[in-house]
Write a protein that holds these residues in place. Sequence first.
Motif, mmCIF file in Angstrom:
data_model
loop_
_atom_site.group_PDB
_atom_site.id
_atom_site.type_symbol
_atom_site.label_atom_id
_atom_site.label_comp_id
_atom_site.label_asym_id
_atom_site.label_seq_id
_atom_site.Cartn_x
_atom_site.Cartn_y
_atom_site.Cartn_z
ATOM 1 N N ALA A 158 0.817 -1.212 0.000
ATOM 2 C CA ALA A 158 0.000 0.000 0.000
ATOM 3 C C ALA A 158 0.856 1.270 0.000
ATOM 4 O O ALA A 158 0.428 2.303 -0.506
ATOM 5 C CB ALA A 158 -0.928 -0.008 1.204
ATOM 6 N N ARG A 159 2.060 1.192 0.550
ATOM 7 C CA ARG A 159 2.908 2.379 0.642
ATOM 8 C C ARG A 159 3.864 2.547 -0.541
ATOM 9 O O ARG A 159 4.533 3.571 -0.663
ATOM 10 C CB ARG A 159 3.716 2.325 1.942
ATOM 11 C CG ARG A 159 2.847 2.545 3.171
ATOM 12 C CD ARG A 159 3.647 2.314 4.448
ATOM 13 N NE ARG A 159 2.936 2.644 5.653
ATOM 14 C CZ ARG A 159 2.001 1.917 6.212
ATOM 15 N NH1 ARG A 159 1.633 0.797 5.643
ATOM 16 N NH2 ARG A 159 1.408 2.291 7.322
ATOM 17 N N LEU A 160 3.975 1.546 -1.400
ATOM 18 C CA LEU A 160 4.970 1.583 -2.470
ATOM 19 C C LEU A 160 4.765 2.717 -3.459
ATOM 20 O O LEU A 160 5.742 3.260 -3.988
ATOM 21 C CB LEU A 160 4.980 0.246 -3.230
ATOM 22 C CG LEU A 160 5.645 -0.923 -2.523
ATOM 23 C CD1 LEU A 160 5.614 -2.141 -3.401
ATOM 24 C CD2 LEU A 160 7.062 -0.593 -2.121
ATOM 25 N N THR A 161 3.526 3.078 -3.743
ATOM 26 C CA THR A 161 3.274 4.084 -4.776
ATOM 27 C C THR A 161 3.800 5.466 -4.387
ATOM 28 O O THR A 161 4.065 6.288 -5.255
ATOM 29 C CB THR A 161 1.769 4.187 -5.075
ATOM 30 O OG1 THR A 161 1.066 4.446 -3.862
ATOM 31 C CG2 THR A 161 1.260 2.899 -5.704
ATOM 32 N N SER A 162 3.963 5.705 -3.097
ATOM 33 C CA SER A 162 4.419 7.025 -2.658
ATOM 34 C C SER A 162 5.945 7.121 -2.578
ATOM 35 O O SER A 162 6.477 8.176 -2.254
ATOM 36 C CB SER A 162 3.812 7.361 -1.292
ATOM 37 O OG SER A 162 4.279 6.440 -0.321
ATOM 38 N N LEU A 163 6.660 6.040 -2.875
ATOM 39 C CA LEU A 163 8.116 6.038 -2.728
ATOM 40 C C LEU A 163 8.814 6.289 -4.060
ATOM 41 O O LEU A 163 8.340 5.884 -5.117
ATOM 42 C CB LEU A 163 8.585 4.700 -2.149
ATOM 43 C CG LEU A 163 8.066 4.359 -0.754
ATOM 44 C CD1 LEU A 163 8.493 2.964 -0.364
ATOM 45 C CD2 LEU A 163 8.562 5.366 0.264
ATOM 46 N N LYS A 164 9.984 6.920 -3.988
ATOM 47 C CA LYS A 164 10.810 7.152 -5.164
ATOM 48 C C LYS A 164 11.654 5.914 -5.440
ATOM 49 O O LYS A 164 11.806 5.045 -4.583
ATOM 50 C CB LYS A 164 11.727 8.361 -4.924
ATOM 51 C CG LYS A 164 10.968 9.649 -4.695
ATOM 52 C CD LYS A 164 11.927 10.766 -4.372
ATOM 53 C CE LYS A 164 11.158 12.033 -4.034
ATOM 54 N NZ LYS A 164 12.015 13.084 -3.549
ATOM 55 N N VAL A 165 12.248 5.873 -6.628
ATOM 56 C CA VAL A 165 13.060 4.714 -7.021
ATOM 57 C C VAL A 165 14.254 4.553 -6.081
ATOM 58 O O VAL A 165 14.602 3.431 -5.686
ATOM 59 C CB VAL A 165 13.522 4.851 -8.490
ATOM 60 C CG1 VAL A 165 14.450 3.714 -8.882
ATOM 61 C CG2 VAL A 165 12.329 4.890 -9.420
ATOM 62 N N ASP A 166 14.879 5.667 -5.674
ATOM 63 C CA ASP A 166 16.023 5.578 -4.761
ATOM 64 C C ASP A 166 15.612 4.952 -3.430
ATOM 65 O O ASP A 166 16.344 4.126 -2.867
ATOM 66 C CB ASP A 166 16.615 6.973 -4.513
ATOM 67 C CG ASP A 166 17.248 7.556 -5.777
ATOM 68 O OD1 ASP A 166 17.587 6.763 -6.675
ATOM 69 O OD2 ASP A 166 17.393 8.791 -5.847
ATOM 70 N N ASP A 167 14.436 5.353 -2.928
ATOM 71 C CA ASP A 167 13.948 4.784 -1.665
ATOM 72 C C ASP A 167 13.659 3.292 -1.822
ATOM 73 O O ASP A 167 13.956 2.491 -0.930
ATOM 74 C CB ASP A 167 12.682 5.520 -1.213
ATOM 75 C CG ASP A 167 12.950 6.961 -0.821
ATOM 76 O OD1 ASP A 167 14.118 7.277 -0.484
ATOM 77 O OD2 ASP A 167 12.002 7.769 -0.856
ATOM 78 N N LEU A 168 13.085 2.916 -2.965
ATOM 79 C CA LEU A 168 12.787 1.497 -3.211
ATOM 80 C C LEU A 168 14.065 0.671 -3.257
ATOM 81 O O LEU A 168 14.137 -0.425 -2.694
ATOM 82 C CB LEU A 168 12.004 1.340 -4.514
ATOM 83 C CG LEU A 168 10.591 1.923 -4.541
ATOM 84 C CD1 LEU A 168 10.055 1.940 -5.961
ATOM 85 C CD2 LEU A 168 9.673 1.141 -3.629
ATOM 86 N N GLU A 169 15.083 1.209 -3.927
ATOM 87 C CA GLU A 169 16.359 0.492 -4.000
ATOM 88 C C GLU A 169 17.002 0.374 -2.624
ATOM 89 O O GLU A 169 17.595 -0.652 -2.294
ATOM 90 C CB GLU A 169 17.292 1.198 -4.986
ATOM 91 C CG GLU A 169 16.836 1.044 -6.426
ATOM 92 C CD GLU A 169 17.634 1.892 -7.404
ATOM 93 O OE1 GLU A 169 18.385 2.799 -6.959
ATOM 94 O OE2 GLU A 169 17.499 1.656 -8.621
#
Length: 198
Positions: A158-169
Amino acid sequence: MSTAPYGVRLLVGVAVTALDETRKLPQTILAYPMTVASQLAHLVMKVQQDVADLVIRGDETLEELFPPKDEQPEWATFDEDLPDDPDEPVYEVPVNRATGSPVASRSEGRFALYSEGEPERAADTPAPHTPAPGTNGSAPSVVTELGYDALTLAQLRARLTSLKVDDLETLLAYEETTKARAPFQTLLANRITRATAK
């Protein structure tokens, strides 16, 4: 007693019947819609039964003329079809040494992806300790902001859509060096792929 002529008897019978039917008319009018509806429903069900009987007879005739082939396609394989492989590893269920009963792990079953925390470890197995990526072995800021360690898979999704690519990595690197949970790694990797493809 003299017998009246046939025509007179007929007219008297018609008059008496008409009088009786006139008296019953209020009841007949009230019951008439229900009678028509029930007769119509009966007729519809009878037609459906007749059609179903015809279809069944058609199926039987077609099966006699053209016998069915084997339903299973040649490319489909099932566990029962495979020969026993002696080299295949045998998985053992962990057993509680004190009681002798099987130990159920929270990481097993269909709710494993949504359970909180780490899977249970045996008492004699120490937890792996690896420093988290970040400065001086501390967790990255995105991990602490999200409360990542306490999130279930559904909450993280549910929280993934609000994150940037750097945060995901960063989250993926943190997951790989700490708990290394496959569903979490897959979810993060897929999200990174989708975000970079845009």
